[in-house]
Design a protein around this motif. Structure first.
Motif, mmCIF file in Angstrom:
data_model
loop_
_atom_site.group_PDB
_atom_site.id
_atom_site.type_symbol
_atom_site.label_atom_id
_atom_site.label_comp_id
_atom_site.label_asym_id
_atom_site.label_seq_id
_atom_site.Cartn_x
_atom_site.Cartn_y
_atom_site.Cartn_z
ATOM 1 N N UNK A 34 -3.488 -4.517 -6.913
ATOM 2 C CA UNK A 34 -2.465 -5.250 -7.662
ATOM 3 C C UNK A 34 -2.612 -4.979 -9.161
ATOM 4 N N UNK A 35 -3.843 -4.995 -9.647
ATOM 5 C CA UNK A 35 -4.093 -4.737 -11.065
ATOM 6 C C UNK A 35 -3.646 -3.344 -11.465
ATOM 7 N N UNK A 36 -3.730 -2.400 -10.507
ATOM 8 C CA UNK A 36 -3.339 -1.011 -10.771
ATOM 9 C C UNK A 36 -1.855 -0.772 -10.494
ATOM 10 N N UNK A 37 -1.093 -1.859 -10.287
ATOM 11 C CA UNK A 37 0.348 -1.774 -10.035
ATOM 12 C C UNK A 37 0.688 -0.984 -8.773
ATOM 13 N N UNK A 38 -0.199 -1.054 -7.781
ATOM 14 C CA UNK A 38 0.059 -0.416 -6.490
ATOM 15 C C UNK A 38 0.715 -1.373 -5.503
ATOM 16 N N UNK A 39 0.831 -2.638 -5.887
ATOM 17 C CA UNK A 39 1.428 -3.660 -5.039
ATOM 18 C C UNK A 39 2.436 -4.468 -5.848
#
Length: 342
Positions: free
Chosen positions: A87-92
């Motif tokens: 989530x932090x890596x904008x993958x979700x």
């Protein structure tokens, strides 16, 4: 298998705030041929992990309720900390996360907006003491082990405060959660603060030990939430309203005596646990339907409000050095979608 190998309140900072792990195994989305023609063409990705309030979504998945609502949702299974990394890596687009951990991810730059609560812990987080120790007051002068900065350190700290016992009156011993049953067996340790199923392992390891306090004694201390990427939420509010409505249907199905057993079987299968054992963990998780969420998302300072609970965790995180200044908690809580639904 509850919160196994998860870091639930803070010291995972080095893992997912300063060095986000982008190698988490992400399941492929469903082939287009399997997607209902009536569903949205925009796929919503949600990270979920091994906690009953999160695993409950498996019921909605297997029943096909998301597709029935016209949604194209891709639930991706992770270890808890890996879901926060993704989530932090904008993958979700969204992640299922405790309210306290959502504060922490926000300090790393990714703003997750909590739009609903799946549940609050109602007995799965416990303080266990050896024979002869029958109350929190009996812990004065004793050594108590827990993993500092995590959710059961929060539980212990809150319990001591409520009992008017200064933290200096106990000796806090920092121990890795999964090692706490062995630590508890040491003659030097009088009690531990821990979550299930590690708690059951500890109870079996030390004869005469017992639970003297649990999250059931402090409902609302530990909320689990659906947190959505701020940008995605702004562009897809109607879809997220439908997600909340599906959740309401899911909770009612789980809580209905006529369908409860089927629901527990679905959940237990997802995590590879015997349904009879998993029933205990479901019982220690107070699921929140739409009506309950309307109450929880009403602003207040008590633990019956997600605001009050989050303010409390915010102070705990600062006091324990998880971050240096309090986060704007109000800015991470959005009651608008809940309030708009009937």
């Amino acid at each position: 298998m509850i919160r196994t190998a998860t870091l639930s309140m803070g010291v995972m900072l080095s893992m997912f705030l300063t060095a986000c792990d982008n190698t988490a195994k992400v399941p492929e989305a469903q082939p287009k041929a399997e997607q209902s023609a009536s569903t949205s063409t925009d796929t919503i990705s949600i990270g979920y992990s091994d906690w009953p309030g999160f695993v409950a979504w498996q019921v909605a998945i297997e029943k096909g309720w998301l597709k029935e609502a016209g949604l194209n949702v891709d639930f991706k299974w992770f270890d808890y900390s890996s879901s926060l990394n993704a989530f932090s890596a904008n993958q979700l687009d969204a992640v299922l996360v405790t309210n306290g951990d959502n504060l922490i991810t926000s300090t790393g730059g990714t703003k997750g907006i909590m739009i609903m609560a799946t549940d609050y812990s109602a007995g799965n987080d416990v303080i266990i003491a050896k024979d002869g120790i029958n109350s929190l007051a009996d812990l004065k002068g004793k050594s108590v082990a827990t993993e500092k900065g995590l959710v059961d350190h929060l539980l212990l700290s809150t319990a001591l405060t409520d009992a008017k016992i200064p933290s200096a009156d106990i000796k806090l011993v920092n121990s890795v959660t999964n090692e706490l049953p062995q630590v508890f067996a040491s003659p030097d340790i009088s009690a531990i603060a821990v979550w299930q199923p590690v708690a059951n392992q500890a109870l079996k390891a030390v004869a005469g030990s017992k639970i003297i306090y649990s999250s059931k004694d402090k409902p609302g201390l530990i909320y689990d939430t659906l947190s959505v990427n701020m940008t995605h939420l702004s562009a897809h509010k109607e879809e997220w309203k439908k997600v909340i409505q599906v959740w309401d249907k899911t909770v009612k199905f789980i809580n209905d005596p006529a369908t409860h057993e089927e629901a527990v079987q679905i959940m237990a299968k997802r995590v590879g646990v015997d349904p009879a054992q998993y029933e205990q963990f479901v019982g220690g998780t107070h699921l929140l339907d739409l009506a309950a969420n309307k109450t929880v998302f009403t602003k207040g300072t008590g633990f019956d409000s997600i605001y009050g609970s989050t303010y409390h965790v915010n102070k705990f995180n600062v006091e324990n050095g998880i971050y240096t200044a309090e986060v704007d908690a109000d800015g991470l809580i959005n009651p608008a979608l809940i309030e708009s639904l009937k």
